[in-house]
Design a protein around this motif. Sequence first.
Motif, PDB file in Angstrom:
ATOM      1  N   ILE A 470       4.395  -0.320  -4.229  1.00  0.00           N
ATOM      2  CA  ILE A 470       3.701  -1.434  -3.894  1.00  0.00           C
ATOM      3  C   ILE A 470       2.587  -1.098  -3.337  1.00  0.00           C
ATOM      4  O   ILE A 470       1.189  -2.005  -4.134  1.00  0.00           O
ATOM      5  N   ASN A 471       1.290  -0.190  -3.021  1.00  0.00           N
ATOM      6  CA  ASN A 471       0.440  -0.001  -2.757  1.00  0.00           C
ATOM      7  C   ASN A 471      -0.560   0.350  -4.231  1.00  0.00           C
ATOM      8  O   ASN A 471      -1.672  -0.511  -4.068  1.00  0.00           O
ATOM      9  N   ILE A 474      -0.308  -3.483  -5.195  1.00  0.00           N
ATOM     10  CA  ILE A 474      -1.761  -4.366  -4.242  1.00  0.00           C
ATOM     11  C   ILE A 474      -2.819  -4.161  -4.596  1.00  0.00           C
ATOM     12  O   ILE A 474      -3.677  -5.182  -4.671  1.00  0.00           O
TER      13      ILE A 474
ATOM     14  N   ASN B 240       8.984 -10.296   1.515  1.00  0.00           N
ATOM     15  CA  ASN B 240       8.406  -8.784   1.722  1.00  0.00           C
ATOM     16  C   ASN B 240       7.030  -9.801   0.395  1.00  0.00           C
ATOM     17  O   ASN B 240       5.790  -9.004   0.208  1.00  0.00           O
ATOM     18  N   ASN B 244       3.262  -9.571   0.297  1.00  0.00           N
ATOM     19  CA  ASN B 244       2.213  -8.138  -0.523  1.00  0.00           C
ATOM     20  C   ASN B 244       1.237  -9.101  -1.337  1.00  0.00           C
ATOM     21  O   ASN B 244       0.705  -8.725  -2.248  1.00  0.00           O
ATOM     22  N   SER B 247      -1.669  -9.431   0.220  1.00  0.00           N
ATOM     23  CA  SER B 247      -2.441  -8.379   0.025  1.00  0.00           C
ATOM     24  C   SER B 247      -3.179  -8.167  -1.485  1.00  0.00           C
ATOM     25  O   SER B 247      -3.488  -7.826  -1.155  1.00  0.00           O
ATOM     26  N   ARG B 248      -2.349  -8.608  -2.119  1.00  0.00           N
ATOM     27  CA  ARG B 248      -2.898  -8.124  -3.720  1.00  0.00           C
ATOM     28  C   ARG B 248      -4.330  -9.400  -3.520  1.00  0.00           C
ATOM     29  O   ARG B 248      -5.502  -8.355  -4.378  1.00  0.00           O
ATOM     30  N   SER B 460      10.361  -1.740  -2.710  1.00  0.00           N
ATOM     31  CA  SER B 460      10.277  -1.985  -3.855  1.00  0.00           C
ATOM     32  C   SER B 460      11.289  -1.129  -4.995  1.00  0.00           C
ATOM     33  O   SER B 460      11.554   0.168  -4.222  1.00  0.00           O
TER      34      SER B 460
END
Lengths: 664, 502
Positions: A470-471, A474, B240, B244, B247-248, B460
């Motif tokens: 996920i990080n 992003i 969720n 995300n 944030s992206r 994820s």
Amino acid sequence: MPAYPYAHPPFSAQPSDPSSFRRDFAARLSELTVNSRPIIQNLSMMAQSYNRYSDIVADCLQAHIRRVPAWMKLPAFYVLDAISKNVYDPYAAKFSVFIVPLFLEAYSQVDPQTRSKMEEMLVTWRTGAPSGKELFGVAAQVSLERQIWGNDSSVVAESVRDTRLAPRARRRLKHVSSQQSSRRPAQVSITKSQVLAELDVTLALKEQALLVNPYDTLATNQVNVLRQLRRMVEHGVSQEELQQILSQLRAMGRETAAVPPPPPPIPVAPSLPVPVYNAPPTVPALSQHVHATNSSSVPIGLYPGNVSVNQPPSSSAAPIPTAPANISGISSLFDSLVKAGLVSANSTPVGAGMNTHTPPPAPDTPDEVKAKAEQKARDDRLEVQRSYAGKILGMNIRLTTTDITRQRPQNISLLYEYLPVQCKQCGFRFHDDSAGKKQYQDHLDMHFRQNRRAKEVAGRGHSRSWFISINDWISEPLTDVRGKGREVLTTSRTNTDSTPNGSGKRDAELRSSVVVVPPGDEAKNISCPVCKETLKSEFREEDEEWVWQNAVKVKDKIYHATCHAEMATSATLVSKLRADESGMGATRSRSGTPERTTPSTPIRSLEQSKVQSPRPLSPERTLVADALTVVGVKRKAEGDSQGIGRLETLTGTPPSKKVVLSAA
Amino acid sequence: MTSDEQTKTWVLEPETEYRFELDPDTTLAIKLIKGQAEVFGAELAEGVVYLFGLECKAAVYTWQGCTLEICRTHSAGRRPSTEYISDETPMAAYMNMHLALEQMRVRSLSLAQNSPIPIPKGSSGAPPGPPHVLVIGPENAGKTTACKIIANYAVRAGQDWAPMFVNVDPGEGGWTLPGTVSACPITTPIPTQTPANPLGSTATSAPTALASSALVPLVYWYGHAEVRQNPLLLDRLIRNLGENVTSRHDNDPLGKSSGIIVDTPSSFATGSTGPASEKKFALIQTCIDAFHINVIVVVGHEKLNVEMQRMFGSKLSVIKLPKSGGVVDLDISYRERVHRYQIHNYMYGTHISPPPGLVQQQGAPGSTTEESEFNTDSRLSPLSTTINFNDLTIYRIGGGAIAPSSALPIGAQRIVSELQPVPVDPAQKGSGLLNSVLALLAPLNPDDNERYDEEVLDLSVVAFFVVTAVDVRARKMTVLKPSPGSIAGRIALMGSFEWQDQ
């Protein structure tokens, strides 16, 4: 013994016993009266195949060099150079026994021109070993350099290599180390010829980079600066200045080597010949099978003619993965020279004294050029965006059901005529302004890379990659270069895998290779899987057959011989990059002499370098990161105890796991 | 049948489309000879052969007219698959939709860049901000196709847009497998080839000529094809995803201005997800919240459009798009076959054998038409390994098939909540692991303090694998996984999908 599909048979007779081998080898060596690439190549191959007779090879070479007249010595040294760099083991060790006296003896006999060639060769030996170390050992190298140039330069090189300090620190180190060399305490004299030799090596390297990537304005500037420096040195500069230039040059070399380049973008339009592999047949490129064991092929090319000072090499050796020029390296070199008063800001070489000739106008410093280009690109892009916005907003359409379902579409041309440049392979469209053309170029590069890789790894297993965390997902836009298509995922490839079939045959030879057209297929259009261009067919009188020109047949597919070779070479480029990345810090020699790839770790670092990102991004790397995160995890919860505690079993995972994973 | 009869040239008038519906085992090859053509918004290159297979149902549309060369196979004795030309398409409306969304994008971008562009009069009507579009509609309305066309047009605008395509239809599969919800930025047009990868395929180590094969999605595992099986879980996963994506976009002004396109399952719109009428469109509300939706597109449903207008019309734009006449009614068995194709495709990649007629035409020796001659082809090799039961922690969310809370007797409490991760013991009989499709999750947070009970729900997916054999006595199982990475020590989630390698 590896197969050499397109090579002429490297040697006709198959000597089976030592004496006939000696006879054969010596006979071939004696034919080497001029610098002939095929002969050198054959000899090198012979040495590679018969490395059990390394003593004989060493004997013959030594005897030959000592015996022949001065003008025949250099080609023989090229044989020695080729064998030791390409095959390395066991030859380098064997040669190191006699290399110092042999070299010095020859050096003393030859004319000044040949001397400078020998000096160039000597410079490449400094990092000629597969590990990036001295080809014939530190002792031999130091001793040779001391006697040729009379200083401790290789010691200096050593200390510089070991650090990645700022130039200032390097200079200090160098100072220290020269003080420490007690045998010749005071004398640290650097001769002009040495500096010139090194300058030439660096210059040639940059020029090759430029050939590979002609649009690199940065490299253009570097080459200009280097040429300027060279002129300056030729006119004569002080000892101190020489020393400074030298250390800067080396520092730059290290940095260049240490900065991992992305694979050199090779501009390929389907209709355009690729500059590198279509270079004129005079290319003194020379490639050979390198590893006796895995027979991967790496180009070598330290042969005369391709670097002469006043006439910059118009042709390159097989493409060397020269790092796209390191900004900081070159600009700091230039800046520090300006500061030192060596070069005035308006680029009149101060040290050159009362010279009469006028230097070329000063180029902007690379940083400025880059900043300007970036600014321009930003402005262009903004302009495009604004004009597009104007068009779009000028349309009379409202976001209501009525407007959307009732109106005739007003401007279909935005999808077509507005973007006139279309990729012939996938149909994607681009603007026809400079930015659009650049994007199109990048896009074609992506296709080329993909096609090339598809051929390279045809038949080997691929697999679905793991999704990124996920990080990473992003933060991806921070590192993603949009419009280029992602350079996703290296394939799991061992060095052996990148074995090209006979890459590095000289261009002319490649072009002359033909494939006979099967009967009945004369009229068919066959296109090369790499460049997608049609192969030309021709009727050969002597054979009374139709043939495809410049073609090879590999696994039932017809390729352009040049494309195929290029493909194969690029495979080795990758492995070379890996080797450089693995921390050897080796300067790339001008000759593109093979640095043997090291099988361990580099994949990961290569990837990081490719993306140049603060975060690891590709799935493999995520995987690595994930594996590491799991290591050492402790589960606090008591509730769903089962199994999770077992994560700790991973704690003991050895570091090597990383390698396995990243190679996966 | 000879190859001559198999190859046919079609001339399309402007604004018409060639539609085809393939039967199983049928392959279709289309080559654009002249003019301009597109498949669901993805432009075709002239002279390149495009292959379609696995019961693909699609259409080649042309704005300005074109000539197509079409070559097909069908097994002997079968009736040929359907093909015809239609001149009634909703493409004009889709194009208008695209242009209206483009207005929102350029306005949003100019604001983001602090270079506001004077907005001409009459272009109002659109809500501010980049377009965040939610596409809803009944079954077989062409929702996914509509999303695809809108996304493709955006990508083709030459503005480097990267619209975020979000798939919250667990029955659809999107970039990966059925049972997932996922989001992925689109940078190159999405090709249409087979129903196995309706939105293009994700990154593989195989080189492909299509840049869109390098899609990098963010994937969550819902585990079921039907929304009603666990709406609470779906709700959580959608939120969720939304977080995300937001944030992206904070990192990506251009991506943010490109907007979001959300494709939904029909059950969101039919209201079968909740019992009471006020919860009827609960999941639509979830999407609106999670993705900050400002445009709702209703495809082909008059009444739903009216209902949406009533519920949301005051806050956001509700647009009705016509349904295409080319949409095919699909039955359950087709959907199940597609699920099988998708799992097979995930493991083994896609390979469509070109029609033999085509091979005869082009297949001179040395340049056979197989492998990458067709750029849509990518074969993958999964690998099978045996792991210990202890190597893997397996959960099932909500503990298997559960009745909805409303079906319980009044006053009764559920013992296992719908969101509770229940460990699955492979050694237990009836664990149902054999042939089950499992999602391998990202690792738990390495920081103990950041842990929470239901963390598993928010992880994820990194990969999927299938349990192909279970040996209870040896406490080992054999799994088929897509790539060589180790799965030991990881957490996996079970769903209700099963798959057997044929």
